[in-house]
Scaffold this motif. Structure first.
Motif, PDB file in Angstrom:
ATOM      1  N   GLN A  74      12.759  54.838  80.378  1.00 13.88           N
ATOM      2  CA  GLN A  74      13.311  55.874  79.543  1.00 13.88           C
ATOM      3  C   GLN A  74      12.414  57.195  78.329  1.00 13.88           C
ATOM      4  O   GLN A  74      11.303  57.082  78.461  1.00 13.88           O
ATOM      5  N   ILE A  75      13.019  58.525  78.550  1.00 14.78           N
ATOM      6  CA  ILE A  75      12.011  59.297  77.804  1.00 14.78           C
ATOM      7  C   ILE A  75      13.846  59.835  76.537  1.00 14.78           C
ATOM      8  O   ILE A  75      14.415  60.586  77.357  1.00 14.78           O
ATOM      9  N   THR A 104      20.035  54.826  71.155  1.00 17.21           N
ATOM     10  CA  THR A 104      20.465  55.518  70.507  1.00 17.21           C
ATOM     11  C   THR A 104      21.818  56.842  70.559  1.00 17.21           C
ATOM     12  O   THR A 104      21.785  57.751  71.407  1.00 17.21           O
ATOM     13  N   SER A 105      23.224  56.693  69.981  1.00 15.89           N
ATOM     14  CA  SER A 105      24.209  57.169  70.299  1.00 15.89           C
ATOM     15  C   SER A 105      23.740  58.662  70.215  1.00 15.89           C
ATOM     16  O   SER A 105      24.024  58.508  68.997  1.00 15.89           O
ATOM     17  N   GLY A 106      24.808  59.221  71.626  1.00 15.82           N
ATOM     18  CA  GLY A 106      24.102  60.192  70.671  1.00 15.82           C
ATOM     19  C   GLY A 106      23.788  61.343  71.459  1.00 15.82           C
ATOM     20  O   GLY A 106      23.451  62.553  71.751  1.00 15.82           O
ATOM     21  N   TYR A 109      18.748  60.855  77.213  1.00 18.92           N
ATOM     22  CA  TYR A 109      17.498  60.113  78.062  1.00 18.92           C
ATOM     23  C   TYR A 109      17.245  61.044  79.310  1.00 18.92           C
ATOM     24  O   TYR A 109      18.057  60.286  80.190  1.00 18.92           O
ATOM     25  N   GLU A 110      16.319  60.770  79.729  1.00 22.28           N
ATOM     26  CA  GLU A 110      15.994  60.720  81.130  1.00 22.28           C
ATOM     27  C   GLU A 110      15.680  59.800  80.962  1.00 22.28           C
ATOM     28  O   GLU A 110      15.098  58.797  80.982  1.00 22.28           O
ATOM     29  N   ILE A 111      15.987  59.274  82.516  1.00 23.52           N
ATOM     30  CA  ILE A 111      15.959  57.854  82.774  1.00 23.52           C
ATOM     31  C   ILE A 111      15.301  57.484  84.468  1.00 23.52           C
ATOM     32  O   ILE A 111      15.622  58.508  84.827  1.00 23.52           O
ATOM     33  N   THR A 112      14.659  56.972  84.877  1.00 28.18           N
ATOM     34  CA  THR A 112      13.752  56.610  86.279  1.00 28.18           C
ATOM     35  C   THR A 112      13.539  55.035  86.373  1.00 28.18           C
ATOM     36  O   THR A 112      13.653  54.134  85.452  1.00 28.18           O
ATOM     37  N   THR A 129      19.451  62.503  84.026  1.00 28.05           N
ATOM     38  CA  THR A 129      19.475  62.596  82.832  1.00 28.05           C
ATOM     39  C   THR A 129      20.778  62.152  81.886  1.00 28.05           C
ATOM     40  O   THR A 129      21.895  62.991  82.833  1.00 28.05           O
ATOM     41  N   VAL A 130      20.759  61.789  80.831  1.00 29.68           N
ATOM     42  CA  VAL A 130      22.584  61.022  80.232  1.00 29.68           C
ATOM     43  C   VAL A 130      22.588  60.544  79.359  1.00 29.68           C
ATOM     44  O   VAL A 130      21.251  60.240  78.820  1.00 29.68           O
ATOM     45  N   THR A 131      23.632  61.289  78.714  1.00 27.86           N
ATOM     46  CA  THR A 131      23.399  61.050  77.032  1.00 27.86           C
ATOM     47  C   THR A 131      24.444  59.300  76.776  1.00 27.86           C
ATOM     48  O   THR A 131      25.423  58.694  76.998  1.00 27.86           O
ATOM     49  N   ALA A 132      23.711  59.013  75.509  1.00 24.43           N
ATOM     50  CA  ALA A 132      24.195  57.540  75.406  1.00 24.43           C
ATOM     51  C   ALA A 132      25.619  57.491  73.943  1.00 24.43           C
ATOM     52  O   ALA A 132      25.721  58.881  73.429  1.00 24.43           O
TER      53      ALA A 132
END
Length: 487
Positions: A74-75, A104-106, A109-112, A129-132
């Protein structure tokens, strides 16, 4: 010596040093107090951050090597950080699950994901690309098999769903074509499938490990192509794939009924078997429908509004209002016109005290022909909820044998519409209570009854959400754990 003469008191040698030390201690205490209040004010002015989870599944296409494992990286886009390993040594299996628990909430992240064999990366997933917090996210990996001289091709299956959006003429058909990635010409995989809004497709003669480019085509009864899907790149075998075709066909105009003059009424004797009047047919509405992929936390007093416009026009209009900002929520718009192409977007809005709305986040614009189904809007919300303040209290109540009929009370929290309570026999566990419920008692103290073993230590914590019937991803971080026992 004269008794009236006062006796001189000799000054102690260390008095001056003691006074200096005392002044120094007082000055140090003052500095500590000032420093404490400065740090407290600084902490209050800095937004607190809390751990949240991002979870999902793997969509692994192709031949999975023996002893393969998955690594998640993740980034943190919000902090512009470097790539970091979030999880490793996960089982490499199609539809297997994965999680990134220290997000971290809010934050966004770029996840692969990478497929690793004996320490070597053999394939990578397409980044998402996803927000936690977020759930039900999919990481797709294509695993082409290495070409071996003289190897006998192994048959494999490609299967999934074909969606056709827009007007479907009578006797229209669907053809699926494919070619090896980088190949010159497409060949037909499946043809003459009856065109309908949704149907299942399977191809059993693919070659295991081969990467294909696959497209779906829509033809009218005369063999004219009237629609196509975007190319789908996948390695065989591949299951649960989706091809979406937008039809370019236009429905025929509805004939205008001929108005016949009504003759003057003549007195007649009604026949014995008078025909029953037929009701005027009600036209079937043209529907565009789908669901919401909601990531992050929904703020209080928020909702999702879906807007539409006819493609190649300027102004958007409201299609659907008051959609719940919960992951997996479904929606439908019944005001479309068959055969018309629409641009659509979903926007997360928060109602303000002055009666206006503030836009919090939106989805990418999607274009589809009407009617359409399975249209998914993805919204990443960067809102951060603080954990509830507590406290949690326990009333042990009456004892029956070795069991106490206890009541756990907690809250309230402003703007809370639902609560999530966990009670467990160890810190962070939920083996006794794991309850999500909407606010009760007019947002006063929330209570729940639970049976507890005598003289056993338990641990309780709770979280809240600002929407009713909230999903797990919509809740705030938990409170700190409260420890208690009944004896």
């Amino acid at each position: 010596m004269d008794p009236t003469t006062p006796i001189p008191i000799k000054p102690q040698k260390n008095t001056r040093l003691r006074i200096i030390a005392l002044v120094g201690v007082i000055f140090a205490l003052i500095l500590l107090v000032v420093l404490f209040f400065f740090l407290s004010a600084k902490e209050k002015s800095t937004p607190e951050q809390y751990n949240a989870a991002i979870t999902g599944t793997f969509n692994l296409n192709g031949v999975i090597p023996a002893n393969a494992t998955m690594t998640i990286e993740q980034i943190d886009v919000t902090n512009q950080s470097q790539k970091v390993v979030a999880a490793r040594q996960l089982t490499a299996v199609d539809q297997g699950t994965w999680s990134f628990d220290d997000a971290t909430s809010g934050h966004t992240y770029e996840i692969t994901a990478s497929v690793v064999v004996n320490g070597t990366v053999v394939a990578n997933a397409t980044p998402i690309t996803v927000t936690a917090p977020a759930s039900q996210e999919v990481l797709t990996v294509n695993l082409p098999a290495p070409k071996t001289q003289g190897a006998i091709p192994t048959p494999a299956v490609i299967s999934g769903t074909i969606n056709v959006n827009g007007y479907i003429p009578t006797d229209a058909t669907v053809t699926v074509q494919g070619k090896p990635l980088g190949g010159d010409a497409f060949s037909t995989i499946v043809k003459n499938l009856p065109a309908q809004q949704q149907q299942y497709m399977t191809y059993t003669s693919a070659v295991a490990g081969q990467t294909y480019e696959v497209v779906g085509l829509l033809f009218d009864v005369n063999g004219n192509q009237i629609g196509s899907s975007l190319p789908l790149v996948l390695a065989a075998p591949a299951l649960n794939e989706t091809l979406t075709i937008n039809s370019q066909a236009v429905p025929p105009p509805t004939p205008t009924p001929t108005v016949t003059p009504t003759p003057a009424p003549q007195p007649t004797t009604p026949p014995t078997n008078a025909p029953t009047p037929q009701p005027t047919p009600v036209p079937t509405p043209v529907v565009i429908s789908g669901s919401i992929n909601f990531n992050g936390v929904a703020p209080s007093n928020s909702r999702i509004v879906i807007f539409q416009r006819v493609s190649n026009t300027q102004s958007f209009q409201v299609a659907v209002n008051n959609v719940s900002p919960v992951n997996g929520t479904t929606w439908q718009w019944t005001g479309a016109t068959a055969g018309t192409w629409y641009d659509m977007i979903a926007i997360l809005k928060q109602a303000q005290s002055n009666g206006t709305d503030q836009d919090i986040a939106d989805s990418p614009i999607q274009t589809q022909a009407a009617p359409a189904s399975n249209v998914t809007f993805t919204i990443n919300s960067g809102i951060v909820l603080q954990p509830p303040p507590g406290p949690i209290s326990v009333s042990c109540g009456s004892q029956s044998g070795s069991t106490w009929n206890a009541t756990v009370s907690y809250g309230p929290t402003g703007n809370a519409q639902s609560y999530w309570l966990q009670v467990g026999s160890s810190n962070g566990a939920s083996d006794m209570v794991n309850s999500m419920q909407n606010t009760m008692n007019n947002n006063g103290n929330q209570t729940i009854n639970v049976g507890l073993n005598n003289n056993q230590t338990y641990y309780a914590r709770y979280a809240y959400a600002t929407t009713s019937n909230a999903g797990q991803a919509q809740y705030s971080p938990f409170t700190s754990t409260t420890q208690f026992l009944c004896n």
